[in-house]
Design an enzyme around this catalytic site. Structure first.
Site, PDB file in Angstrom:
ATOM      1  N   GLY A 250       4.583   2.640   8.643  1.00  0.00           N
ATOM      2  CA  GLY A 250       3.643   1.569   8.975  1.00  0.00           C
ATOM      3  C   GLY A 250       2.368   2.065   9.626  1.00  0.00           C
ATOM      4  O   GLY A 250       1.512   1.264  10.015  1.00  0.00           O
ATOM      5  N   ASP A 251       2.257   3.387   9.819  1.00  0.00           N
ATOM      6  CA  ASP A 251       1.039   3.922  10.443  1.00  0.00           C
ATOM      7  C   ASP A 251       0.760   5.309   9.858  1.00  0.00           C
ATOM      8  O   ASP A 251       1.329   5.650   8.818  1.00  0.00           O
ATOM      9  CB  ASP A 251       1.202   3.926  11.977  1.00  0.00           C
ATOM     10  CG  ASP A 251      -0.139   3.745  12.696  1.00  0.00           C
ATOM     11  OD1 ASP A 251      -1.162   4.212  12.175  1.00  0.00           O
ATOM     12  OD2 ASP A 251      -0.161   3.147  13.791  1.00  0.00           O
ATOM     13  N   ASP A 252      -0.085   6.104  10.503  1.00  0.00           N
ATOM     14  CA  ASP A 252      -0.515   7.372   9.902  1.00  0.00           C
ATOM     15  C   ASP A 252       0.679   8.241   9.462  1.00  0.00           C
ATOM     16  O   ASP A 252       1.668   8.366  10.184  1.00  0.00           O
ATOM     17  CB  ASP A 252      -1.360   8.165  10.905  1.00  0.00           C
ATOM     18  CG  ASP A 252      -2.614   7.398  11.338  1.00  0.00           C
ATOM     19  OD1 ASP A 252      -2.870   6.303  10.808  1.00  0.00           O
ATOM     20  OD2 ASP A 252      -3.327   7.898  12.226  1.00  0.00           O
TER      21      ASP A 252
END
Ligand code: NAG
Ligand code: NAG
Ligand code: NAG
Length: 447
Positions: A250-252
């Site tokens: 859900g992120d980098d």
């Protein structure tokens, strides 16, 4: 051809014992940095009462097994075998000279009872928890001051069951910063390979103040809407090599960091000599990023053979005023991206501050960034590079970049400010700041 075959034979038969064969055999890997070690002494979690039924709490078994490894100190270290089954447990600490081996079908599962989760001190380079003031929850699997630790096996799973934590974040009921799935602090000679990481409460793998860390053949998964579930965040660490992994979170996917504003500047621990190679995946935010916490500096980073699908920003360098720190000598090459919002983003106004005591005069320096051989399909905007008025980004060199796909109202050009450097064979043609001939010499084009 004969000569080529001969060089390969020469390489493996004659030179290999003395040199690495990178250039001749043309297969570059991290394997030499932290070799896989064979352990004579082997124990199983079941020897300590471990039960893999998915319900029994195995905290005592893990802690006792690791206490045994720590205190018996068997020559050459000990392998802790996790057989197939689901082993629910609270967080636990690893120790030096051990291999945590997950068999095929083995799952180490984090408890969802967050009320008993241990708290530890904030990282000195952050001054506080990353998302809440004060301490932070200890990572699910934790190592501090260790050396020679291997987490490997037959692609067993470390499952953070992060849902309860994501829900607390969404409801704003978190008291302290969420736990990472695996964290190594002040550690060296760490190898993590052939493991699946799933549903981390927060960042998945966080090596911090560490050196010689290899992560390869990993699969890291979390839902697209899970908050802050970064894949791998090398932080104030040196000689880190990440390769041959699939990451979808859900992120980098990978984010290189080195501390936060005044705390990171004071602690002054850079991230250096980092390789990120053959990583594939998708993220609503960045594919491969540096920042935004870069106060200790980030240098000598090589990113190559990256494949990104359905991602926010393909390659993303981010910093901010108050950060200080130098980001330099970063090379990114051989990137393929598809269905991406923005191909390349380099920005001096990203991320938040730990508190109001940051020094607004502590400006980051960004220089000598080479990005080459990039192909993008269905990318809404090719890129933006926005330096700081009082600290322009310099030596930003783009070469052989084709990023296409924005159509109609979604078609946006390159956008730049406070930047200098050069560009060759870039399509669409980037901003004037990079393409005036006087700039190109900064890049030693062709590079
Ligand atoms: C695990 O390590 C942390 C941080 O080093 C420490 O505070 C904690 O007491 C350790 N826990 C156990 C059970 O040894
Ligand atoms: C584990 O997964 C990796 C990455 O997908 C793969 O390359 C490797 O062959 C697998 N290993 C085993 C033992 O199944
Ligand atoms: C720049 O970084 C690369 C790794 O990408 C490294 O091989 C090289 O030595 C570095 N150059 C300098 C001048 O430190």
């Amino acid at each position: 051809m004969r000569r080529f075959v001969f060089s390969i034979i020469l390489c493996f038969a004659v030179i290999a014992p003395f040199l690495n064969c990178r250039t001749l055999a043309n297969v570059v890997t991290c394997s030499g940095i932290v070799p896989m070690r064979y352990r004579n002494d082997k124990i199983s979690i079941t020897d300590f009462g471990g039960v893999g039924d998915g319900r029994t709490l195995n905290t005592k078994a893990f802690r006792e097994a690791i206490f045994r490894i720590d205190h018996l100190k068997r020559r050459g270290g000990t392998l802790l075998y996790i057989p197939p089954g689901e082993y629910l447990t609270e967080s636990f600490n690893l120790t030096s000279r051990m291999t945590l081996y997950l068999a095929r079908g083995a799952v180490i599962k984090a408890t969802q009872d967050v009320s008993r989760w241990p708290l530890i001190a904030p990282l000195p380079s952050y001054g506080r928890g990353r998302e809440r003031p004060g301490g932070r929850y200890m990572s699910f699997i934790h190592g501090d001051g260790l050396h020679d630790v291997i987490i490997t096996g037959e692609n067993g799973t470390i499952d953070g069951q992060g849902g309860v934590w994501w829900e607390m974040w969404r409801r704003r009921t978190l008291q302290f910063t969420r736990p990472n799935l695996v964290e190594f602090m002040h550690s060296k000679n760490i190898l993590i390979s052939n493991v699946i990481f799933k549903n981390s409460p927060f960042w998945n793998i966080h090596p911090v103040y560490s050196s010689n860390v290899v992560m390869r053949y990993l699969t890291i998964l979390a839902p697209t809407d899970s908050p802050n579930t970064d894949g791998i965040d090398p932080d104030s660490s040196v000689h880190v090599c990440i390769e041959d992994s699939f990451i979808s979170t859900g992120d980098d996917l990978v984010s290189v960091k080195s501390g936060w504003d005044e705390y990171g500047i004071t602690y002054a621990r850079p991230s250096k000599d980092i390789t990120i190679r053959r990583v594939t995946g998708s993220s609503p935010f960045s594919g491969i990023s540096i920042g935004s916490e870069t106060s200790g500096g980030v240098e000598n980073v090589l990113v190559e053979y990256i494949t990104l699908y359905n991602t926010g920003f393909g390659i993303h360098l981010k910093t901010n005023i108050g950060r200080g720190g130098i980001i330099r000598n970063i090379t990114v090459s051989d990137v393929y991206m598809e269905n991406v919002r923005k191909g390349i983003k380099i920005a001096g106004d990203s991320g938040d501050h730990p508190d109001d005591n940051y020094n607004p005069n502590a400006l980051p320096v960004v220089k000598d960034i080479t990005i080459k051989d990039v192909w993008g399909e269905n990318v809404q905007q090719p890129g933006s590079i926005n330096g700081l008025k009082n600290s322009p980004f310099t030596g930003i060199c783009l070469s052989n970049i084709n990023i296409h796909g924005g159509t109609g109202s979604r078609k946006a050009p390159w956008q730049c400010s406070d930047v200098s450097g050069g560009a060759v064979k870039v399509s669409p043609w980037p901003c004037a700041q990079l393409t005036s001939t006087s700039q190109a010499s900064a890049c030693k084009i062709p590079f």
